[in-house]
Motif scaffolding. Sequence first.
Motif, PDB file in Angstrom:
ATOM      1  N   PRO A  49      35.850  10.049  93.715  1.00  0.00           N
ATOM      2  CA  PRO A  49      36.172  11.383  94.224  1.00  0.00           C
ATOM      3  C   PRO A  49      34.993  12.338  93.986  1.00  0.00           C
ATOM      4  CG  PRO A  49      37.472  10.868  92.241  1.00  0.00           C
ATOM      5  CD  PRO A  49      36.715   9.629  92.606  1.00  0.00           C
ATOM      6  N   GLY A  50      34.740  13.220  94.949  1.00  0.00           N
ATOM      7  CA  GLY A  50      33.618  14.148  94.819  1.00  0.00           C
ATOM      8  C   GLY A  50      32.379  13.630  95.519  1.00  0.00           C
ATOM      9  N   THR A  51      32.552  12.657  96.425  1.00  0.00           N
ATOM     10  CA  THR A  51      31.398  12.104  97.138  1.00  0.00           C
ATOM     11  C   THR A  51      31.134  12.903  98.416  1.00  0.00           C
ATOM     12  OG1 THR A  51      31.872   9.891  96.309  1.00  0.00           O
ATOM     13  CG2 THR A  51      30.463  10.029  98.250  1.00  0.00           C
ATOM     14  N   ILE A  52      29.892  13.308  98.592  1.00  0.00           N
ATOM     15  CA  ILE A  52      29.488  14.024  99.796  1.00  0.00           C
ATOM     16  C   ILE A  52      28.644  13.068 100.629  1.00  0.00           C
ATOM     17  CG2 ILE A  52      28.221  16.002 100.718  1.00  0.00           C
ATOM     18  CD1 ILE A  52      28.799  17.436  98.163  1.00  0.00           C
ATOM     19  N   ILE A  53      28.960  12.993 101.917  1.00  0.00           N
ATOM     20  CA  ILE A  53      28.295  12.031 102.783  1.00  0.00           C
ATOM     21  C   ILE A  53      27.450  12.797 103.797  1.00  0.00           C
ATOM     22  CG2 ILE A  53      28.678  10.158 104.448  1.00  0.00           C
ATOM     23  CD1 ILE A  53      31.607  11.036 102.396  1.00  0.00           C
ATOM     24  N   SER A  54      26.176  12.462 103.892  1.00  0.00           N
ATOM     25  CA  SER A  54      25.353  13.128 104.899  1.00  0.00           C
ATOM     26  C   SER A  54      24.509  12.112 105.645  1.00  0.00           C
ATOM     27  CB  SER A  54      24.468  14.192 104.246  1.00  0.00           C
ATOM     28  OG  SER A  54      23.654  13.605 103.266  1.00  0.00           O
ATOM     29  N   ASN A  55      24.038  12.544 106.805  1.00  0.00           N
ATOM     30  CA  ASN A  55      23.209  11.709 107.654  1.00  0.00           C
ATOM     31  C   ASN A  55      21.762  11.848 107.191  1.00  0.00           C
ATOM     32  OD1 ASN A  55      21.498  10.963 109.890  1.00  0.00           O
ATOM     33  ND2 ASN A  55      23.329  11.008 111.182  1.00  0.00           N
ATOM     34  N   VAL A  56      21.112  10.746 106.873  1.00  0.00           N
ATOM     35  CA  VAL A  56      19.757  10.810 106.323  1.00  0.00           C
ATOM     36  C   VAL A  56      18.784  11.428 107.333  1.00  0.00           C
ATOM     37  CG1 VAL A  56      17.783   9.436 105.526  1.00  0.00           C
ATOM     38  CG2 VAL A  56      20.087   8.864 104.753  1.00  0.00           C
ATOM     39  N   GLU A  57      18.896  11.053 108.610  1.00  0.00           N
ATOM     40  CA  GLU A  57      17.946  11.545 109.612  1.00  0.00           C
ATOM     41  C   GLU A  57      18.119  13.035 109.906  1.00  0.00           C
ATOM     42  OE1 GLU A  57      19.269   8.221 110.951  1.00  0.00           O
ATOM     43  OE2 GLU A  57      17.583   7.354 109.849  1.00  0.00           O
ATOM     44  N   THR A  58      19.367  13.446 110.152  1.00  0.00           N
ATOM     45  CA  THR A  58      19.595  14.844 110.577  1.00  0.00           C
ATOM     46  C   THR A  58      19.912  15.753 109.392  1.00  0.00           C
ATOM     47  OG1 THR A  58      21.967  14.501 110.852  1.00  0.00           O
ATOM     48  CG2 THR A  58      20.583  14.023 112.755  1.00  0.00           C
ATOM     49  N   GLU A  59      20.142  15.179 108.225  1.00  0.00           N
ATOM     50  CA  GLU A  59      20.530  15.909 107.019  1.00  0.00           C
ATOM     51  C   GLU A  59      21.861  16.628 107.166  1.00  0.00           C
ATOM     52  OE1 GLU A  59      17.244  18.317 105.750  1.00  0.00           O
ATOM     53  OE2 GLU A  59      16.097  16.578 105.110  1.00  0.00           O
ATOM     54  N   GLY A  89      28.691  -0.555 118.451  1.00  0.00           N
ATOM     55  CA  GLY A  89      29.230   0.142 117.275  1.00  0.00           C
ATOM     56  C   GLY A  89      28.220   1.163 116.799  1.00  0.00           C
ATOM     57  N   GLU A  90      28.707   2.248 116.212  1.00  0.00           N
ATOM     58  CA  GLU A  90      27.781   3.277 115.728  1.00  0.00           C
ATOM     59  C   GLU A  90      26.974   2.722 114.548  1.00  0.00           C
ATOM     60  OE1 GLU A  90      29.423   7.730 116.147  1.00  0.00           O
ATOM     61  OE2 GLU A  90      30.512   6.517 114.714  1.00  0.00           O
ATOM     62  N   GLU A  91      25.744   3.214 114.400  1.00  0.00           N
ATOM     63  CA  GLU A  91      24.993   2.861 113.202  1.00  0.00           C
ATOM     64  C   GLU A  91      24.358   4.102 112.626  1.00  0.00           C
ATOM     65  OE1 GLU A  91      22.527  -0.262 115.294  1.00  0.00           O
ATOM     66  OE2 GLU A  91      20.914   0.988 114.486  1.00  0.00           O
ATOM     67  N   LYS A  92      24.312   4.170 111.327  1.00  0.00           N
ATOM     68  CA  LYS A  92      23.794   5.367 110.654  1.00  0.00           C
ATOM     69  C   LYS A  92      23.183   5.004 109.317  1.00  0.00           C
ATOM     70  CE  LYS A  92      27.126   8.651 112.399  1.00  0.00           C
ATOM     71  NZ  LYS A  92      28.529   8.960 112.245  1.00  0.00           N
ATOM     72  N   ASN A  93      22.153   5.775 108.980  1.00  0.00           N
ATOM     73  CA  ASN A  93      21.656   5.770 107.612  1.00  0.00           C
ATOM     74  C   ASN A  93      22.347   6.917 106.925  1.00  0.00           C
ATOM     75  OD1 ASN A  93      19.584   3.905 106.804  1.00  0.00           O
ATOM     76  ND2 ASN A  93      18.388   4.709 108.538  1.00  0.00           N
ATOM     77  N   ILE A  94      23.097   6.626 105.895  1.00  0.00           N
ATOM     78  CA  ILE A  94      23.769   7.742 105.245  1.00  0.00           C
ATOM     79  C   ILE A  94      23.359   7.877 103.785  1.00  0.00           C
ATOM     80  CG2 ILE A  94      25.804   7.693 106.748  1.00  0.00           C
ATOM     81  CD1 ILE A  94      27.283   6.480 104.276  1.00  0.00           C
ATOM     82  N   LYS A  95      23.495   9.124 103.325  1.00  0.00           N
ATOM     83  CA  LYS A  95      23.227   9.393 101.911  1.00  0.00           C
ATOM     84  C   LYS A  95      24.549   9.773 101.266  1.00  0.00           C
ATOM     85  CE  LYS A  95      20.885  13.070 100.208  1.00  0.00           C
ATOM     86  NZ  LYS A  95      19.761  13.974 100.116  1.00  0.00           N
ATOM     87  N   LEU A  96      24.821   9.186 100.119  1.00  0.00           N
ATOM     88  CA  LEU A  96      26.025   9.534  99.369  1.00  0.00           C
ATOM     89  C   LEU A  96      25.583  10.284  98.129  1.00  0.00           C
ATOM     90  CD1 LEU A  96      27.789   6.056  99.466  1.00  0.00           C
ATOM     91  CD2 LEU A  96      28.213   8.014 100.944  1.00  0.00           C
TER      92      LEU A  96
END
Length: 320
Positions: A92-102, A147-154
């Motif tokens: 709990p408390g995880t923030i997910i963002s897109n690495v490329e677009t921030e 399918g969608e693909e993403k680099n994400i930052k947690l």
Amino acid sequence: MKFIDQASIFLKAGDGGHGCIAFTREMHRPKGGPCGGDGGNGGSIVLKVDKQLSTLQDVSYKRHYKAPRGMHGQGSNKRGKSGNDLILNVPPGTIISNVETEEIIGELLIEGEQLVVCKGGNGGFGNARFKTHSNSAPDFANDGEKGEEKNIKLELKILADVGLVGFPNAGKSTFISKVSSARPKIGDYPFTTLIPNLGIVKYSEYKSFVMADIPGLISGASDGKGLGNQFLKHIERTKILVFMIDITKNIKKEYLTLINELKKHNNDLINKPSLLILTKSDISTEKKNNIPKDIDHIIISSITNHNIKLSVHKISRLLN
Ligand SMILES: Nc1nc2c(ncn2[C@@H]2O[C@H](COP(=O)(O)OP(=O)(O)OP(=O)(O)O)[C@@H](O)[C@H]2O)c(=O)[nH]1
Ligand SMILES: [Mg+2]
């Protein structure tokens, strides 16, 4: 914001299966109708809160995650099997963002809460779907979607015990940099702080609390003025609030404005135990008489260190 834990991972949801092109063949009907089935949907990648977890270690163990694809459609109107969703557990408390677009994709806070981060591709339609009056034997079908693909930052957000609330320039960031090892940007202009900062305040050998410095609020913040009240959600779960007001300002007026903005955001906020810190005592010697009476206050200076220790002591007392 300062985080204790973060991870970057690559996610690829499953592709949809292709639709099938097929025709019924029966002994007495050599050219029957179209019967190509649809492709199955690709599996999505879903993040889900598991409150047993307290770090991102498990999920960062692997760099790449792939959800299974949908199977292709088959003759006799058989739909391809869909790929199962891949579920990744996070604390709990995880923030997910897109690495490329921030760009922030979402926040996961409560046990069991889920977020589809990469959607699986839909399966393509088989040729049976395309049969019309003018074309009774379509010989085409759709491909499945990718399918969608993403680099994400947690990022794992530590929950703060104390939230600092004040107008821009009140000295919030200066205070947090005095009492913790946080080093936020400090400036003699409003809205120096654009994102919340967290600092760990040690108040005895073994004891500490976490303090959050959020961007300044102004009148109308709850209607989106200034940086708006988007950051107030970070103090919703703090145990106490510390109001910070520049002692040279109209104290009562600023205090009432802050209370009002908090109330408009979430009425529960003003029921938290709170303390009023009047800042910049070094530049004002005159006696103040417009200090609100319904809240305990302390006068400090982050420049001369006047009452800094005492304010930490008062905050820790309020917390306990
Ligand atoms: N004289 C004096 N100046 C101070 C004191 N505390 C902060 N300041 C000054 O006040 C200005 C604003 O300080 P910040 O700590 O950036 O204020 P803030 O509340 O974080 O402001 P925002 O991030 O814009 O909301 C800076 O120029 C600081 O140096 C103090 O105790 N005495
Ligand atoms: Mg600041």
